[in-house]
Enzyme design. Sequence first.
Site, PDB file in Angstrom:
ATOM      1  N   CYS A  13      -3.092  -2.031  -3.666  1.00  0.00           N
ATOM      2  CA  CYS A  13      -4.495  -1.778  -3.998  1.00  0.00           C
ATOM      3  C   CYS A  13      -5.165  -2.979  -4.654  1.00  0.00           C
ATOM      4  CB  CYS A  13      -4.596  -0.544  -4.884  1.00  0.00           C
ATOM      5  SG  CYS A  13      -4.295   1.000  -3.995  1.00  0.00           S
ATOM      6  N   ALA A  44     -18.760   7.310  -4.882  1.00  0.00           N
ATOM      7  CA  ALA A  44     -17.448   6.641  -4.833  1.00  0.00           C
ATOM      8  C   ALA A  44     -16.316   7.630  -5.057  1.00  0.00           C
ATOM      9  CB  ALA A  44     -17.383   5.507  -5.850  1.00  0.00           C
ATOM     10  N   ASP A  45     -16.470   8.854  -4.523  1.00  0.00           N
ATOM     11  CA  ASP A  45     -15.426   9.858  -4.686  1.00  0.00           C
ATOM     12  C   ASP A  45     -14.230   9.506  -3.827  1.00  0.00           C
ATOM     13  OD1 ASP A  45     -14.221  12.220  -5.632  1.00  0.00           O
ATOM     14  OD2 ASP A  45     -16.153  13.250  -5.630  1.00  0.00           O
ATOM     15  N   ASP A  63      -6.705   5.023   3.992  1.00  0.00           N
ATOM     16  CA  ASP A  63      -6.341   3.950   3.060  1.00  0.00           C
ATOM     17  C   ASP A  63      -5.226   3.126   3.682  1.00  0.00           C
ATOM     18  OD1 ASP A  63      -5.903   2.375   0.713  1.00  0.00           O
ATOM     19  OD2 ASP A  63      -6.611   4.057  -0.498  1.00  0.00           O
ATOM     20  N   ASP A  86      -5.610  10.641  -2.285  1.00  0.00           N
ATOM     21  CA  ASP A  86      -7.038  10.962  -2.315  1.00  0.00           C
ATOM     22  C   ASP A  86      -7.288  12.440  -2.024  1.00  0.00           C
ATOM     23  OD1 ASP A  86      -7.825   8.388  -2.940  1.00  0.00           O
ATOM     24  OD2 ASP A  86      -8.059   7.793  -0.853  1.00  0.00           O
ATOM     25  N   SER A 135      -2.514   0.856  16.436  1.00  0.00           N
ATOM     26  CA  SER A 135      -1.884  -0.379  15.979  1.00  0.00           C
ATOM     27  C   SER A 135      -2.496  -1.586  16.676  1.00  0.00           C
ATOM     28  CB  SER A 135      -0.372  -0.339  16.253  1.00  0.00           C
ATOM     29  OG  SER A 135      -0.121  -0.160  17.640  1.00  0.00           O
TER      30      SER A 135
END
Length: 340
Positions: A13, A44-45, A63, A86, A135
């Site tokens: 992150c 920004a939740d 993510d 999340d 991919s």
Amino acid sequence: MENFLSSCTSGGCGAKIGAKDLTGLLQEIPRKKDDRLLVGFDTADDAAVYQINEDQSLISTMDFFSPMVEDPKTFGKIAAANALSDIYAMGGRPLYALNIVCFPEKMDKKYLKEMLTGGAEKIEEANTVLAGGHSIYDHEPKYGLAVTGTLSNRKIINNNTPKEKDVLLLTKALGVGLVQSAVRVGLADKEIEKAALFSMQRLNKDASEKLKQYDVHACTDVTGFGFLGHLVEMVEKDYTAVVDTSLLPLLPKVYYFAEEYLATAGGQRNREFLGKKVPLANIAPAMQEILFDPQTSGGLLISVAADKAQDLLSEIQKDDPQAQMIGEIVKKEDAPIVLL
């Protein structure tokens, strides 16, 4: 043959684009209004929430990032746990996941197999289905998930809706970015590294299931914007958070690593974004670095009614013993966060 980690300039992150760069840009993107979109990116939740009927909504997130650890299977597990988090932070239940994969064409494909295997094992641990993915070839490995789940319209937990007198809980120890920096320069021993890897691989599933049974008003997971960045998102609109820094759970030797100036670029971006929003004059420089440190697959930051806080903490500590009460929500003051 290229090493799995050697081609990566940043990972986890800590590789996120800084909030300072994103904030204005996102507001300029054209978008269609839809009343069924209950949660978008305005606050920004942690995930998007889209109503499908009177009782239920879909919750969706994605993510991915480049590696921060040498072992590709471990990296796959961390990336999957981070993406699933999340959904857990908003009180949802993940249904299925899609792989997001970037991989160097000339790199040994055994690394790709191990990375995907790690992710698949973590998805299975979450009682979730791996349904496919996409991919491409890239200059460095990247991996993550797009996750879809469900949640009750009556039990959506937002990141910015705490109430006055709530107590703040944090379910995982801070400092994984600093530990990884220490690993790279040879300062962290195997036991310290192991503690950080265990934390990053641990799902927030158990804590999420428990908080649904209590009067939780707000929740978010602490990831790339660091503890302070995500807490500011929680309280800035209406309240102030008072945090006792001595109560924050920390990974072993993290304070020492911070004293040795092992701060990350992501931590510096977080400091620059928050600017003068959070007064830091009374906080030691090492603790400041911990507060800004980007967390990969971090814990849940929970705002719960004061009379339920100890009961919820006791339940969470059965599976996550490092969880702690760290502060409270008060009336709005000049700063969004007061640090003790």
